[in-house]
Design a protein around this motif. Structure first.
Motif, PDB file in Angstrom:
ATOM      1  N   PHE A 192      33.420  44.715  15.985  1.00  0.00           N
ATOM      2  CA  PHE A 192      34.834  44.702  16.333  1.00  0.00           C
ATOM      3  C   PHE A 192      35.036  45.164  17.778  1.00  0.00           C
ATOM      4  CE2 PHE A 192      39.152  46.736  16.156  1.00  0.00           C
ATOM      5  CZ  PHE A 192      39.860  45.546  16.086  1.00  0.00           C
ATOM      6  N   GLY A 193      34.156  46.037  18.247  1.00  0.00           N
ATOM      7  CA  GLY A 193      34.192  46.442  19.648  1.00  0.00           C
ATOM      8  C   GLY A 193      34.086  45.239  20.572  1.00  0.00           C
ATOM      9  N   GLU A 194      33.272  44.272  20.169  1.00  0.00           N
ATOM     10  CA  GLU A 194      33.137  43.053  20.992  1.00  0.00           C
ATOM     11  C   GLU A 194      34.456  42.269  21.023  1.00  0.00           C
ATOM     12  OE1 GLU A 194      29.844  41.211  19.012  1.00  0.00           O
ATOM     13  OE2 GLU A 194      28.633  43.016  19.318  1.00  0.00           O
ATOM     14  N   VAL A 195      35.158  42.280  19.910  1.00  0.00           N
ATOM     15  CA  VAL A 195      36.466  41.606  19.867  1.00  0.00           C
ATOM     16  C   VAL A 195      37.445  42.319  20.806  1.00  0.00           C
ATOM     17  CG1 VAL A 195      38.448  41.069  18.398  1.00  0.00           C
ATOM     18  CG2 VAL A 195      36.125  40.777  17.529  1.00  0.00           C
ATOM     19  N   LEU A 196      37.440  43.651  20.723  1.00  0.00           N
ATOM     20  CA  LEU A 196      38.337  44.423  21.589  1.00  0.00           C
ATOM     21  C   LEU A 196      38.037  44.132  23.064  1.00  0.00           C
ATOM     22  CD1 LEU A 196      38.117  47.844  19.726  1.00  0.00           C
ATOM     23  CD2 LEU A 196      40.120  46.362  19.823  1.00  0.00           C
ATOM     24  N   HIS A 197      36.738  44.035  23.351  1.00  0.00           N
ATOM     25  CA  HIS A 197      36.306  43.809  24.721  1.00  0.00           C
ATOM     26  C   HIS A 197      36.837  42.492  25.266  1.00  0.00           C
ATOM     27  CE1 HIS A 197      33.895  44.898  28.100  1.00  0.00           C
ATOM     28  NE2 HIS A 197      33.248  43.747  28.105  1.00  0.00           N
TER      29      HIS A 197
END
Lengths: 287, 511
Positions: A192-197
């Motif tokens: 999900f961090g990648e999505v936020l990024h």
């Protein structure tokens, strides 16, 4: 069947808009529900917690100063990005042992929940702000403002949906946060961090750490630059530890008692209010 | 040509033209050399103060279990005013049981409207006995009668009046939710605004359907027991309000009592942290109204005379025993000299003395302990290298605890007198150049209760107000309170709000 060998993913952390490994270079094995090793996750340390809090504090000034409209757009953008990567998250949840139908439901509800909170950013100040009819000749109003940096101790249940349910109201309200992802189920949080990024979320607004709770909860909840703690762990001793640590700097603490993250009690503006301060301004009226 | 005009000619501006000035521009506020105020004491002969007071538990006055009493003195005369019961855990337990019984059997079953009517009655009775209450407040706590008469007591009545009306309207307060009372509330209040703090605590608690056990501060218990009489006169059902007197240990017994559902505390940050820690791992709700070190920011474009009045009100109101006091003055460099000069002149006109005298501006320091603490901080300030200035014109009474209005210049942000709450008539003065610097300095303490901004520019007010990390911001005014206006701190100044609609939240469970 093709003979192609799958490319496995390295799971790192998400801090200050980057994807560093733990400064300790330690990892731990993450198993799926059949006890098969699916990945190595970072085993973060006190130093990683400190770095993440620093990143969150640095981001706080910009994020809390964004217009409510802009924050709403950024949250909506997260939902759009997640929708586009639905398949990836469904596969990841399946890899962890979730049934296909449940995985689809969890990912779709996660997207919808983000949209729910995206819509609140420019409304909760109207619902919960007041103009106060003081008896003296002053214009007096009270408006909610973000508490600051929130430490989040995430749940082991519904690993994607729970983390979104925790983050969304916190950042919708202009706070920044440091999340200790589920110890047993950290992978969806990292992804999900990648999505936020990819979603216009400024670096440092959301920081995600993985590792052993007993190595991090104490440090996160006693850190002097954390303003509030949101905890989902039931264990009484952990709760007491968090409460006691919080008293060192008068932190606000919220313990969630929910296990069912699909429940619609997780969609309500009072959860935004948990991490808001009320500021009252007096202004004289006269000529 | 008079000498004064000549002098003005000397002060030409850069372009050579005479500096505009009023004819009285260099007249000092030197009232003292022209006349003295005659004493104007408020008569206290009709006030009845008993020698000994008991706890108020379950609707009647009750002798403490251990039969121990402590003395309370009038800080302006150092004479004993009355004796109060020393509350032990047995007394607290008795009070909590009475509150629980009243909650279960009476108060939670009463229709909300009737509940409200009791609170209205209380508000009215405070108004009716306002004069008596004001005098007692000044005798017991040392505050000037002008303040207890015009601020403390009328506001206390106003808080009851305001919250009385909420009792049957709670369905409109929390959109999408139904409010239920939390149960029995333990409330611990400070000595700086005894009756007013009682009102802040009891009024919203009763309006939302809770019952209470309240402990007043050990140096100022008298108006709380007068309030107990009012509860009896108002026919409030027994056990709805219980008052247990005592010091810190009595407070600890309330905090630790297992059958209390919510703790409300107003006092120092130090004690607040201890309370928060002792509540760790319990289900008790709590609100904390703690200390402050309020910045009072004066911009160059402010009206200097108004600002001087505001500074005086911010730090010398109630002898500086105000958690939201403007105890750190931040002045923009360009007007610093002029403003400090005017402030010093204004300080000379402040009358320190008999709290019951209607001319008194600054009364007695509440207790010997606090008196010593303030003097200790004044010593610290001098040792830290700051420049002290105290008003000279007012001579202090021979007896009682009095402190001259004091300012410190030449202080650094890291000085203890800048960082720590003194809770007395002691002001530190720093300067700044840019608005950013003002905000940086203002926010640079662990506290965040209240602050002031003085400028003629509206947009500047709102910009700076947004950046101050504090619960209350006063623009071109200071130390204003109103029952409709939420009050409470950011950071280490506390958790939760009192006053206004927001002040209902701590006393309800939302379903």
């Amino acid at each position: 069947m093709s003979d192609r060998i799958d490319v496995l993913k390295t799971y790192k952390t998400y801090v200050g808009g980057k994807f560093p490994r733990s400064e300790s270079d330690r990892t731990y094995k993450v198993n799926n529900s059949n006890d098969k090793v699916v990945a190595n996750a970072c085993r973060c340390t006190r130093k990683d917690v400190r770095d993440a809090v620093l990143a969150a504090r640095t981001a706080s000034k910009d994020w809390s100063g964004r217009s409510a409209y802009n924050r709403g757009q950024v949250l909506y953008r997260i939902a759009e990005m997640l929708e586009g990567r639905k398949d990836q998250f469904i596969r990841e949840l399946e890899l962890l042992g979730m049934k296909s139908k449940e995985a689809v439901y969890e990912v779709e509800l996660s997207v919808d929940r983000l949209i729910y909170y995206a819509g609140w950013t420019d409304k909760y100040p109207q619902v919960f702000g007041t103009v106060n009819p003081v008896a003296s000749s002053h214009f007096n109003f009270s408006a909610p403002e973000p508490t600051g940096v929130v430490g989040i101790i995430a749940s082991d249940e519904d690993p994607l949906l729970s983390i979104i349910s925790l983050i969304a109201p916190v950042i919708a309200g202009g706070n920044t946060c440091v999340i200790l992802a589920s110890e047993s189920n950290p992978l969806p949080a990292v992804s999900f961090g990648e999505v936020l990024h990819a979603s216009d979320v400024p670096a440092g607004v959301v920081n995600i750490l993985t590792g052993y709770r007993e190595e991090m909860v104490d440090h996160l909840s006693s850190h002097m630059d954390v303003n509030a703690v949101l905890n989902t762990i039931f264990d009484k001793e952990t709760r007491k530890l968090i409460d006691e640590n919080a008293s060192i700097s008068v932190k606000r603490v919220v313990h969630y008692d929910s296990k069912n993250w699909a429940d619609d009690t997780h969609e309500n503006p009072y959860l935004i209010l948990d991490f808001q301060e009320t500021k009252t301004t007096w202004h004289p009226v006269g000529v | 040509m008079s000498e004064k005009t000549k002098k003005n000619e000397g002060e030409a501006t850069a372009n050579g033209s005479a500096k505009p000035t009023s004819p009285n521009a260099d007249l000092k506020h030197d009232f003292a050399s022209f006349w003295n105020y005659s004493p104007a004491p408020e008569s206290s002969d009709f006030v009845e103060i008993r020698e000994q007071y008991q706890h108020y538990i379950d609707g009647s006055f009750s002798v403490p279990a251990k039969k121990r009493y402590f003395k309370s003195i009038n800080p302006a005369t150092e004479e004993v005013l009355a004796e109060f019961a020393e509350g032990t855990s047995e007394d607290v337990d008795k009070a909590v049981k009475a509150a629980r019984k009243a909650y279960d059997k009476v108060w939670s079953k009463l229709p909300a409207r009737e509940r409200g009517k009791y609170i209205y009655r209380i508000a009215r009775m405070i108004q009716e006995r306002a004069r008596e209450l004001a005098i007692i407040e000044s005798m017991d706590g040392g505050k000037p009668i002008r303040e207890s008469r015009d601020v403390d007591v009328p506001l206390a009545a106003a808080y009851f009046f305001y919250y009385a009306g909420w009792a049957d309207k709670l369905d409109y307060a929390f959109p999408g939710r139904k409010a239920e009372p939390v149960g029995v509330c333990g409330q611990i209040i400070p000595w700086n605004f005894p009756l007013l703090m009682l009102a802040w605590k009891i009024a919203p608690a009763l309006a939302t359907g809770n019952t209470v056990v309240l402990k007043p501060a050990e140096t100022t218990s008298l108006t709380a027991l007068k309030f107990a009489e009012i509860c009896m006169d108002a026919g409030l059902p027994a056990g709805v309000v219980n008052i247990v007197t005592g010091a810190g240990q009595t407070g600890a017994a309330i905090v630790d009592h297992p059958d209390i559902n919510k703790i409300a505390f107003t006092g120092s940050t130090e004690v607040g942290k201890i309370i928060q820690k002792s509540l760790a791992g319990t289900e008790k709700k709590f609100t904390l109204e703690l200390g402050g070190k309020g910045p009072n920011i004066i911009f160059e474009d402010a009206s200097v005379d108004q600002a001087v009045e505001g500074i005086v009100n911010a730090i010398f109101f109630n002898q500086g025993h105000v958690c939201c006091a403007g105890s750190r003055l931040l002045v923009q460099e360009g007007i610093a000299d002029k403003l400090i000069k005017k402030l010093k002149q204004r300080m000379e006109t402040l009358i320190v003395g008999d709290p019951l005298d209607k001319n008194t501006d600054i009364g007695a320091i509440n207790s010997k302990m606090q008196f010593n603490k303030i003097n200790e901080y004044i010593e610290i300030g001098i040792k830290e290298g700051a420049t002290i200035h105290q008003s000279n014109s007012s001579s202090l009474p021979d007896k009682g605890y009095f402190c001259k209005p004091t300012i410190f210049t030449g202080v650094a942000q890291s000085n203890r007198i800048v960082q720590e709450e003194i809770f007395g008539p002691v002001l530190t003065i720093q300067t700044f150049r840019t608005p950013e610097e003002a905000v940086e300095k203002a926010n640079n303490t662990p506290y965040g209760l209240a602050g002031g901004i003085w400028t003629d520019k509206g947009s500047k007010i709102f910009k700076i107000s947004q950046k101050l990390r504090s619960g209350v911001v006063w623009a071109n005014t200071f130390n204003k309170f109103d029952p409709t206006s939420p009050f409470g701190g950011y950071k280490e100044s506390g958790v939760g709000r009192e006053g206004g609609l927001h002040g209902l939240y701590p006393y309800v469970k939302l379903k």
